[in-house]
Design a protein around this motif. Sequence first.
Motif, mmCIF file in Angstrom:
data_model
loop_
_atom_site.group_PDB
_atom_site.id
_atom_site.type_symbol
_atom_site.label_atom_id
_atom_site.label_comp_id
_atom_site.label_asym_id
_atom_site.label_seq_id
_atom_site.Cartn_x
_atom_site.Cartn_y
_atom_site.Cartn_z
ATOM 1 N N LEU A 1 0.496 -1.621 13.922
ATOM 2 C CA LEU A 1 -0.132 -1.010 12.749
ATOM 3 C C LEU A 1 0.629 0.234 12.304
ATOM 4 O O LEU A 1 0.823 0.469 11.103
ATOM 5 N N ASN A 2 1.072 1.042 13.254
ATOM 6 C CA ASN A 2 1.830 2.244 12.896
ATOM 7 C C ASN A 2 3.203 1.900 12.341
ATOM 8 O O ASN A 2 3.685 2.567 11.422
ATOM 9 N N LEU A 3 3.832 0.873 12.868
ATOM 10 C CA LEU A 3 5.103 0.416 12.297
ATOM 11 C C LEU A 3 4.925 0.044 10.829
ATOM 12 O O LEU A 3 5.698 0.475 9.964
ATOM 13 N N ILE A 4 3.899 -0.739 10.536
ATOM 14 C CA ILE A 4 3.640 -1.159 9.153
ATOM 15 C C ILE A 4 3.310 0.037 8.274
ATOM 16 O O ILE A 4 3.722 0.104 7.112
ATOM 17 N N ASN A 5 2.595 0.990 8.821
ATOM 18 C CA ASN A 5 2.193 2.162 8.051
ATOM 19 C C ASN A 5 3.370 3.077 7.731
ATOM 20 O O ASN A 5 3.484 3.593 6.616
ATOM 21 N N PHE A 6 4.274 3.297 8.699
ATOM 22 C CA PHE A 6 5.285 4.335 8.546
ATOM 23 C C PHE A 6 6.634 3.844 8.029
ATOM 24 O O PHE A 6 7.357 4.615 7.400
ATOM 25 N N CYS A 7 7.001 2.599 8.285
ATOM 26 C CA CYS A 7 8.307 2.127 7.812
ATOM 27 C C CYS A 7 8.195 1.650 6.372
ATOM 28 O O CYS A 7 7.384 0.763 6.070
ATOM 29 N N ASP A 8 9.008 2.212 5.478
ATOM 30 C CA ASP A 8 8.862 1.880 4.053
ATOM 31 C C ASP A 8 9.342 0.468 3.731
ATOM 32 O O ASP A 8 9.160 -0.011 2.607
ATOM 33 N N LEU A 9 9.933 -0.217 4.708
ATOM 34 C CA LEU A 9 10.231 -1.634 4.521
ATOM 35 C C LEU A 9 9.000 -2.390 4.064
ATOM 36 O O LEU A 9 9.070 -3.252 3.182
ATOM 37 N N PHE A 10 7.843 -2.065 4.650
ATOM 38 C CA PHE A 10 6.630 -2.821 4.345
ATOM 39 C C PHE A 10 6.061 -2.439 2.988
ATOM 40 O O PHE A 10 5.378 -3.250 2.363
ATOM 41 N N ALA A 11 6.371 -1.249 2.509
ATOM 42 C CA ALA A 11 6.008 -0.907 1.137
ATOM 43 C C ALA A 11 6.780 -1.783 0.163
ATOM 44 O O ALA A 11 6.251 -2.205 -0.873
ATOM 45 N N SER A 12 8.012 -2.097 0.517
ATOM 46 C CA SER A 12 8.856 -2.893 -0.385
ATOM 47 C C SER A 12 8.379 -4.337 -0.500
ATOM 48 O O SER A 12 8.734 -5.026 -1.442
ATOM 49 N N VAL A 13 7.564 -4.801 0.464
ATOM 50 C CA VAL A 13 7.027 -6.166 0.364
ATOM 51 C C VAL A 13 5.556 -6.154 -0.044
ATOM 52 O O VAL A 13 4.831 -7.115 0.150
ATOM 53 N N GLY A 14 5.111 -5.016 -0.604
ATOM 54 C CA GLY A 14 3.801 -4.969 -1.235
ATOM 55 C C GLY A 14 2.642 -4.574 -0.348
ATOM 56 O O GLY A 14 1.477 -4.770 -0.723
ATOM 57 N N VAL A 15 2.905 -4.018 0.829
ATOM 58 C CA VAL A 15 1.823 -3.584 1.708
ATOM 59 C C VAL A 15 1.419 -2.162 1.344
ATOM 60 O O VAL A 15 2.221 -1.233 1.443
ATOM 61 N N HIS A 16 0.179 -1.982 0.905
ATOM 62 C CA HIS A 16 -0.317 -0.670 0.499
ATOM 63 C C HIS A 16 -0.816 0.085 1.724
ATOM 64 O O HIS A 16 -1.708 -0.375 2.435
ATOM 65 N N SER A 17 -0.249 1.246 1.948
ATOM 66 C CA SER A 17 -0.508 1.949 3.202
ATOM 67 C C SER A 17 -1.940 2.448 3.326
ATOM 68 O O SER A 17 -2.412 2.672 4.432
ATOM 69 N N ARG B 1 -7.475 4.202 11.350
ATOM 70 C CA ARG B 1 -8.597 5.120 11.632
ATOM 71 C C ARG B 1 -9.709 4.399 12.398
ATOM 72 O O ARG B 1 -10.302 4.964 13.328
ATOM 73 N N CYS B 2 -9.996 3.157 12.014
ATOM 74 C CA CYS B 2 -11.003 2.382 12.750
ATOM 75 C C CYS B 2 -10.562 2.145 14.182
ATOM 76 O O CYS B 2 -11.361 2.265 15.119
ATOM 77 N N ARG B 3 -9.309 1.806 14.359
ATOM 78 C CA ARG B 3 -8.794 1.600 15.718
ATOM 79 C C ARG B 3 -8.941 2.879 16.534
ATOM 80 O O ARG B 3 -9.331 2.842 17.710
ATOM 81 N N ASN B 4 -8.632 4.027 15.941
ATOM 82 C CA ASN B 4 -8.744 5.290 16.668
ATOM 83 C C ASN B 4 -10.199 5.626 16.981
ATOM 84 O O ASN B 4 -10.505 6.116 18.072
ATOM 85 N N ASP B 5 -11.098 5.358 16.038
ATOM 86 C CA ASP B 5 -12.535 5.536 16.319
ATOM 87 C C ASP B 5 -12.945 4.713 17.532
ATOM 88 O O ASP B 5 -13.671 5.185 18.407
ATOM 89 N N LEU B 6 -12.486 3.482 17.551
ATOM 90 C CA LEU B 6 -12.859 2.554 18.620
ATOM 91 C C LEU B 6 -12.332 3.026 19.971
ATOM 92 O O LEU B 6 -13.071 3.108 20.955
ATOM 93 N N MET B 7 -11.041 3.346 20.008
ATOM 94 C CA MET B 7 -10.423 3.702 21.280
ATOM 95 C C MET B 7 -10.823 5.089 21.763
ATOM 96 O O MET B 7 -10.718 5.384 22.951
ATOM 97 N N HIS B 8 -11.286 5.939 20.862
ATOM 98 C CA HIS B 8 -11.702 7.284 21.250
ATOM 99 C C HIS B 8 -13.210 7.400 21.427
ATOM 100 O O HIS B 8 -13.716 8.501 21.647
#
Length: 305
Positions: free
Chosen positions: A134-150, A158-165
């Motif tokens: 998830l962090n790779l997809i969020n931070f690498c702008d490669l995924f922005a270039s294929v239409g993934v909205h961060s 944030r949901c994952r962090n809520d869960l794990m914390h």
Amino acid sequence: MNEELVVRLNDKEYANWLKAGQCLYILKDALHPYTDEQMRVFHRALLRDNPRLGEQCPRSCQSGDVKLSRACGLCLQWKSEILRHHRQPGSTLNWDNCTPPAWRTNHWELAKAYMPRGQAHINAAHQCDPSALLNLINFCDLFASVGVHSSHVRELIRCRNDLMHSPDLRVKEAWMKKFKVVLRRFVQLFSQVPSMAQVEPKLAQMLAVDLSICAMDAVDYHGMALAADSLDCHIHLRPESIGQWEADLLQERLRELRHLAEDETVDTEQLLMLDGFLQENKDLGQRFSAELQAISTLGTGQKKS
């Protein structure tokens, strides 16, 4: 039959925690072929556009050399490219994840620069936990270039962090309702990805299943097929498989706490609550006693008696 597991799964909010965590692992399994291929393409493009990046590091630079900008010119050039394609280049990057001389030949060493810490010994996409991908997809702008909205990716992080914390490893029904919406939005981002085609019905079934029943005996659970072609998706659940989900999530939580303890930023209250949970559940306490002891020693210098 593990009687302690049965008791835990009769706690609705603990079962919610476990099901939500397993949803993230379902996503991870579908995402790893996609992220692996995208990073291969990205790596090839960097080498094509700048052939010098394919040259061998002359000094066997270490991650610390890159972090302190005292690496060779070639590794510093790789660092510059990584930062250039980072959506938040001003944030802290976990260079310790990487072996810099391998950047020229290994696309996954490049991917690890965009992930949370603790990835140094991870060598492939399928070995990553959900947070890493998830962090790779969020931070690498490669995924922005294929239409993934961060924004939708960050919502799921944030949901994952809520869960794990969650200090008591429980989540309420209201949180689960929000989580379902966030999951749906995230899956829709990847509607054109073949490996994601069956994810939505699998997630729906996982969120609907009654784990307390599954823990009592082997169960074939048929959920509603939600795919556009109405394929009948099927989940086969056994107590041992549910126990493995539980172990994976707890291992991920302990790994995160260990990193915090190494930085001397561990939340002692959360550590003690997890300690208490493992002591109350002796099957889990026996399995994870060594990890918890190591974290407690790092975080407090003395394990709770």
